[in-house]
Design a protein around this motif. Structure first.
Motif, mmCIF file in Angstrom:
data_model
loop_
_atom_site.group_PDB
_atom_site.id
_atom_site.type_symbol
_atom_site.label_atom_id
_atom_site.label_comp_id
_atom_site.label_asym_id
_atom_site.label_seq_id
_atom_site.Cartn_x
_atom_site.Cartn_y
_atom_site.Cartn_z
ATOM 1 N N THR A 199 0.183 -5.071 -7.676
ATOM 2 C CA THR A 199 1.113 -5.058 -6.570
ATOM 3 C C THR A 199 2.216 -4.064 -7.320
ATOM 4 O O THR A 199 2.928 -3.324 -6.398
ATOM 5 C CB THR A 199 1.738 -6.165 -6.241
ATOM 6 O OG1 THR A 199 2.351 -7.012 -7.137
ATOM 7 C CG2 THR A 199 0.510 -7.046 -5.572
ATOM 8 N N GLU A 228 1.591 1.192 -0.506
ATOM 9 C CA GLU A 228 0.566 0.432 0.286
ATOM 10 C C GLU A 228 -0.875 0.793 0.077
ATOM 11 O O GLU A 228 -1.881 -0.024 -0.040
ATOM 12 C CB GLU A 228 1.047 0.477 1.522
ATOM 13 C CG GLU A 228 2.441 0.147 1.859
ATOM 14 C CD GLU A 228 2.887 0.150 3.064
ATOM 15 O OE1 GLU A 228 2.055 0.324 4.298
ATOM 16 O OE2 GLU A 228 4.005 0.658 3.359
ATOM 17 N N GLN A 254 3.908 -5.187 1.448
ATOM 18 C CA GLN A 254 2.930 -5.778 0.589
ATOM 19 C C GLN A 254 2.471 -7.162 1.051
ATOM 20 O O GLN A 254 1.066 -7.445 1.113
ATOM 21 C CB GLN A 254 2.990 -5.829 -1.132
ATOM 22 C CG GLN A 254 3.472 -4.670 -1.603
ATOM 23 C CD GLN A 254 3.632 -4.628 -3.129
ATOM 24 O OE1 GLN A 254 3.660 -5.763 -3.633
ATOM 25 N NE2 GLN A 254 3.493 -3.452 -3.764
#
Length: 511
Positions: free
Chosen positions: A40, A58, A87
């Motif tokens: 992430t 994203e 996220q």
């Protein structure tokens, strides 16, 4: 052919190698699962500070999730750092898609909000999105004190505060909470995790208490704990078992890890293999004990009956242990030289006392270790050798009366959590099962198997342990190899074509 469960981590990368996906993957490998990662954020950090957090676009996060799902479907998912609300939305949508496809895998969320150095890890609006969108899709939440305050929007300064906040989150989201205790001291020199689990009768709460370990190498403990829970769940362990084993895994890493030469700040927690020593496992707090007063869980009614340290049998290896329903079987097996027996009368009639009296008399005649199942009052009155109780019976039975009468006490357990809980009573022996599926009752959700049994047996190598459930002549060698000193059987003898031959064969295996 895939031999190891696949577990995902959706989390940030720690450039210092101590936390994030680096800690997750080390944990997965250590605990015998194959780890996959969806990153992430790339964090710029070392042992001293978090210099920067660089969230991935994203599209980059989504593409990782899609690629993994097409080839490496998970048996559990651990979620760590989600750096922003976008996220959170992506991961929540992905989890909803999994559910829509019928993919029901446990999801463990470690709500990383603040690094141990004090640096904020998320955008300010992320918490609200997590609570509204993500928590209802997760199964286990593993916050520390700071993260619990972040999600509950409340200050947490005491054991009572932790209980209130954790139960609030658990109830509102139908999610289990394992609140890790490294950030607060309820008792000096200890750490305490709180486990809250919603169920049909409400939310159960249990404190897991351990000795505080003097080490500076604590970086990545939260990541390691949550990924350990996911790895153990993926191997079919029940939730409470996964949490206590994960607790012990982290404590083992704190105790044995050696990161003194890694960086100038707190080094990473060790990854030192499956925990196999009792000293690393937590104490499961008993509500009737004096210690419970420190943790806002003291039960005065339970304290009236609470007792520990029961009389030990004459050996730590109880050998063949038939469980029978009639007094006639007690005498038949005593004549075959069987010394450990249990009388389990499922449908008592008006002659219950008479049956127990007869059984006790036979036990004295043949010098048996004869345990009476459930009927502890009559066992005391009839002067029995011992009594056997299930977990649910511990709350109702007068343990002090059993102890005063000098009776031995055996307790049934089903896995690591219940074994650790029953161990607080220090009974005369612990029985664990069901090792295999059994016809006597449905234990499908609590099957242990020989491998798990062996892992439990290593924790108490010099203590009377009994394996029970679905064991027959063919399976007995695998059970005996686990290290337990006793095998309890029901139908393997009473329904055998030749019960005397079955006794001879089973005794040869266990003895």
């Amino acid at each position: 052919m895939q031999t190891r469960p696949v577990v995902w981590t959706i989390a940030g990368s720690d450039s210092g190698g101590g936390a994030g996906i680096q800690a997750d993957l080390l944990t997965f490998h250590d605990l015998g699962v194959h780890g996959c990662s969806a990153i992430t954020a790339n964090t710029a950090q070392n042992t001293l500070t978090v210099a920067a957090i660089n969230p991935l676009p994203e599209s980059a996060l989504q593409s990782q999730l899609d690629a993994l799902l097409s080839d490496l479907p998970p048996l559990a998912i651990k979620i760590g750092l989600l750096a922003n609300t976008a996220q959170v939305h992506i991961v929540a949508d992905f989890l909803r898609g999994l559910r829509a496809q019928g993919c029901q895998v446990p999801v463990v969320y470690d709500p990383v909000a603040v690094a141990s150095s004090g640096a904020s890890m998320t955008e300010g609006s992320t918490g609200a999105a997590v609570v509204s969108e993500l928590l209802p899709l997760c199964d286990v939440l593993t916050p520390n004190r700071v993260e619990l305050e972040w999600l509950a929007s409340a200050e947490v300064d005491s054991a009572g505060d932790i209980l209130i906040a954790a139960k609030k989150l658990a109830g509102a989201n139908e999610i289990a909470l394992a609140v890790t205790g490294g950030h607060f001291d309820i008792e000096p020199g200890t750490t305490a995790d709180l486990l809250c689990v919603p169920g049909e009768t409400g939310i159960t709460s249990d404190w897991l208490i351990g000795r505080k370990i003097d080490t500076r190498d604590t970086h990545g403990t939260g990541c390691t704990y949550s990924s350990a829970v996911a790895a153990i769940l993926a191997q079919g362990y029940p939730l409470k078992d996964a949490c206590v084993v994960a607790n012990a895994y982290v404590r083992r890493g704190l105790r044995l890890g050696n990161s003194s030469q890694i960086g100038e700040g707190p080094g990473p927690v060790g990854h030192c293999g499956w925990p196999n020593e009792l000293q690393d496992f937590p104490e499961v707090l008993v509500a009737g004990s004096e210690r419970a007063k420190h943790y806002a869980t003291f039960d005065a009614a339970a304290a009236e009956n609470y007792a520990a340290e029961f009389v030990q049998p004459d050996t730590t290896r109880l050998g063949l242990y038939p469980v029978v329903e009639t007094v006639e079987w007690i005498e038949k097996l005593a004549r075959e030289g069987v010394r450990t027996l249990q009388l389990r009368i499922k449908n008592p009639g008006d002659d219950l006392r008479e049956q127990i009296e007869r059984a006790v008399a036979i036990g004295r005649k043949f010098d048996l270790r004869l345990f009476i199942n459930d009927y502890w009052q009559l066992a005391i009155e009839c002067g029995a050798y011992g009594v056997h109780l299930g977990q649910e019976d511990l709350q109702a039975a007068d343990l002090q009366a059993i102890q005063r009468a000098g009776l031995k006490l055996g307790i049934s357990t089903h896995g690591f959590f219940e074994m650790l809980y029953a161990w607080q009573y220090r009974p005369s022996y612990l029985a664990t099962g069901a090792i295999y599926a059994t016809n006597t009752k449905d234990m499908s959700g609590q099957l242990q198997g020989p491998r798990k049994l062996a892992r439990m047996a290593t924790l108490l190598p010099d203590y009377p342990l009994v394996a029970i459930g679905g064991i027959n002549v063919e399976r007995a060698p695998d059970v005996a190899a686990s290290g337990v000193g006793s095998i309890a059987v029901v139908t393997a003898i009473t329904q055998a074509p030749d019960y005397q031959a079955a006794v001879t064969q089973l005794r040869a295996v266990i003895e």
